[in-house]
Design a protein around this motif. Sequence first.
Motif, mmCIF file in Angstrom:
data_model
loop_
_atom_site.group_PDB
_atom_site.id
_atom_site.type_symbol
_atom_site.label_atom_id
_atom_site.label_comp_id
_atom_site.label_asym_id
_atom_site.label_seq_id
_atom_site.Cartn_x
_atom_site.Cartn_y
_atom_site.Cartn_z
ATOM 1 N N MET A 178 56.285 16.311 31.580
ATOM 2 C CA MET A 178 55.653 17.689 31.815
ATOM 3 C C MET A 178 55.297 17.651 33.249
ATOM 4 O O MET A 178 54.982 16.914 33.910
ATOM 5 N N ASP A 179 55.743 18.701 33.774
ATOM 6 C CA ASP A 179 55.528 18.803 35.119
ATOM 7 C C ASP A 179 54.607 20.314 35.741
ATOM 8 O O ASP A 179 54.315 20.914 34.727
ATOM 9 N N THR A 195 46.409 22.327 32.885
ATOM 10 C CA THR A 195 45.056 22.221 32.398
ATOM 11 C C THR A 195 44.918 22.529 31.160
ATOM 12 O O THR A 195 44.137 22.272 30.382
ATOM 13 N N CYS A 196 45.667 23.526 30.668
ATOM 14 C CA CYS A 196 45.509 24.224 29.316
ATOM 15 C C CYS A 196 46.384 23.773 28.196
ATOM 16 O O CYS A 196 47.723 23.701 28.487
ATOM 17 N N GLY A 197 45.946 23.751 26.868
ATOM 18 C CA GLY A 197 47.054 23.448 25.889
ATOM 19 C C GLY A 197 47.344 22.072 25.894
ATOM 20 O O GLY A 197 46.802 21.239 26.493
ATOM 21 N N ASP A 198 48.520 21.901 25.009
ATOM 22 C CA ASP A 198 48.764 20.612 24.996
ATOM 23 C C ASP A 198 49.695 19.886 26.258
ATOM 24 O O ASP A 198 50.824 19.356 25.894
ATOM 25 N N VAL A 199 49.294 19.910 27.144
ATOM 26 C CA VAL A 199 50.230 19.681 28.672
ATOM 27 C C VAL A 199 49.304 18.625 29.205
ATOM 28 O O VAL A 199 48.272 18.902 29.313
ATOM 29 N N ALA A 200 49.838 17.641 29.390
ATOM 30 C CA ALA A 200 49.190 16.413 30.311
ATOM 31 C C ALA A 200 50.318 15.946 31.279
ATOM 32 O O ALA A 200 51.545 15.755 31.192
ATOM 33 N N HIS A 218 44.520 14.902 31.416
ATOM 34 C CA HIS A 218 44.413 16.191 31.146
ATOM 35 C C HIS A 218 43.079 16.788 31.506
ATOM 36 O O HIS A 218 42.197 16.390 31.304
ATOM 37 N N ALA A 219 43.022 17.919 32.046
ATOM 38 C CA ALA A 219 41.789 18.712 32.381
ATOM 39 C C ALA A 219 40.812 17.809 33.094
ATOM 40 O O ALA A 219 39.860 17.767 32.675
ATOM 41 N N GLY A 220 41.254 16.894 34.191
ATOM 42 C CA GLY A 220 40.381 15.915 34.906
ATOM 43 C C GLY A 220 39.901 14.990 34.171
ATOM 44 O O GLY A 220 39.200 14.121 34.503
ATOM 45 N N CYS A 248 55.347 23.176 36.778
ATOM 46 C CA CYS A 248 55.550 24.461 36.511
ATOM 47 C C CYS A 248 55.080 25.014 35.267
ATOM 48 O O CYS A 248 54.991 26.357 34.976
ATOM 49 N N SER A 249 54.465 24.228 34.438
ATOM 50 C CA SER A 249 53.508 24.656 33.339
ATOM 51 C C SER A 249 52.184 24.222 33.725
ATOM 52 O O SER A 249 51.924 23.771 34.587
ATOM 53 N N CYS A 250 51.316 25.181 32.730
ATOM 54 C CA CYS A 250 49.934 25.040 33.035
ATOM 55 C C CYS A 250 49.472 23.806 32.930
ATOM 56 O O CYS A 250 49.629 22.999 31.800
#
Lengths: 373, 71
Positions: free
Chosen positions: B1-2, B8-13, B61-63, B4-6
């Motif tokens: 995942m890079d 911090t939020c959701g299932d992105v790390a 993810h999120a710090g 270009c997607s958020c």
Amino acid sequence: MKHLSEYRSGEIAAGLAERIAALVEPGSSYKLMEICGGHTHAIYRHGIEDLLPAEVQLVHGPGCPVCVIPMGRQDDAIAIAEQDGVIFTTFADMLRVPATNGSLLDAKARGADVRMVYSPLDALRLARENPDRQVVFFAIGFETTAPSTALTLLRAGAEGANNFSIFCNHVLVPPPLRAILDAPDLQLDGFIGPGHVSTVIGTQPYEFIASEYRKPVVVAGFEPLDVLQSIYMLLRQLTEGRCEVENQYVRVVRREGNERALAVIEETMEVRDTFEWRGLGFIERSALGVRERWGQFDAERRFELPGTRVADPPACQCGEVLRGALRPWECKVFGTACTPERPIGTCMVSSEGACAAYYNYGRLERRSERTPA
Amino acid sequence: MDACSCITCGDVAIVARVVELRGQSAVVECDPPSRGAGGAREEVAVELVAPVELGEQLLCHAGVALERVVQ
């Protein structure tokens, strides 16, 4: 990076696509739900649907945490942000979500002190730097994000931060899956399981899908080859008559999850009796709230909130999109009245939202060709 | 995942490499080809995966580092 390029090889993708096509039995159809918004985004960004035979249909699930928050909670967030002395912090995606009287960005334009952060730990730092202000963090996200909020609460407790609180909207993945499986309007054949949620909770919480509902699940990574391999694994299960929980994302996911992450969540948060999801209604035991012991850091206890239920705008069909009953381009306002610049519904706001993913990657035309109206 | 997607939020790390240890935190760096995020450095909490070593790849993810990546 070696790690990424290995999972984006066009040659291997073409090979996997061939193996998927070879598994498809003529005349049958396979409806697979990708639960997670991150997968929805990856599928459209990398054009994965274009590599699949027409018999394999991907259905988008409820896994965008921005999209599932009902408008009433967004109104509550704005009500907190507009109180005197408050610094309201949020992830960027929530800034543009429309509520009854505009978004958090509109509230900021009216004078509220709304700030974007990358982590709740940044919000706690703001509280430290602004001892005469109340700093509130809009805690949102699935089990992936809850550990970050939980760690922040533990640190706030250790520091005795009396001007910090969270507005907790953390939601859980397994309960809405049961709601979707129980819904009469959607027949699914299998699930692509959320990879990063599963680094925290493991693969065990999905086992009811295989044992009770007899549907296969494959927990998947987010690179194109991860997604394609997971679809291949699901089709293999279906053609061999198996229904199991398999783990494609072995490089970070373990069956038991991250026990330390689960422990910090357990220490600071508890499962709410019920919580309203946009499009899915109230689902029992589907969200987290702050434990009473940590109540001093709970914005719902600290501030008075309107707490009213608000119906979505009549034109908005996010609910059907979130349940997988309607595909984004089938919504009446998709791409016309509702665009990423001026969203009506949440699915068009977040980059993980199914509508925004369709819109941003221009998949609309091709999908229309593939699927007769 | 890079990027270009958020992030911090959701299932992105994102996967990032440890370049400096700071007690309960570590400075991590995204490797170059992960598009916009390449080379970006960020301090993340590492309590949930400790102990970590320099050069290890962490899923962040999120710090917060959520897991170490096994190649």
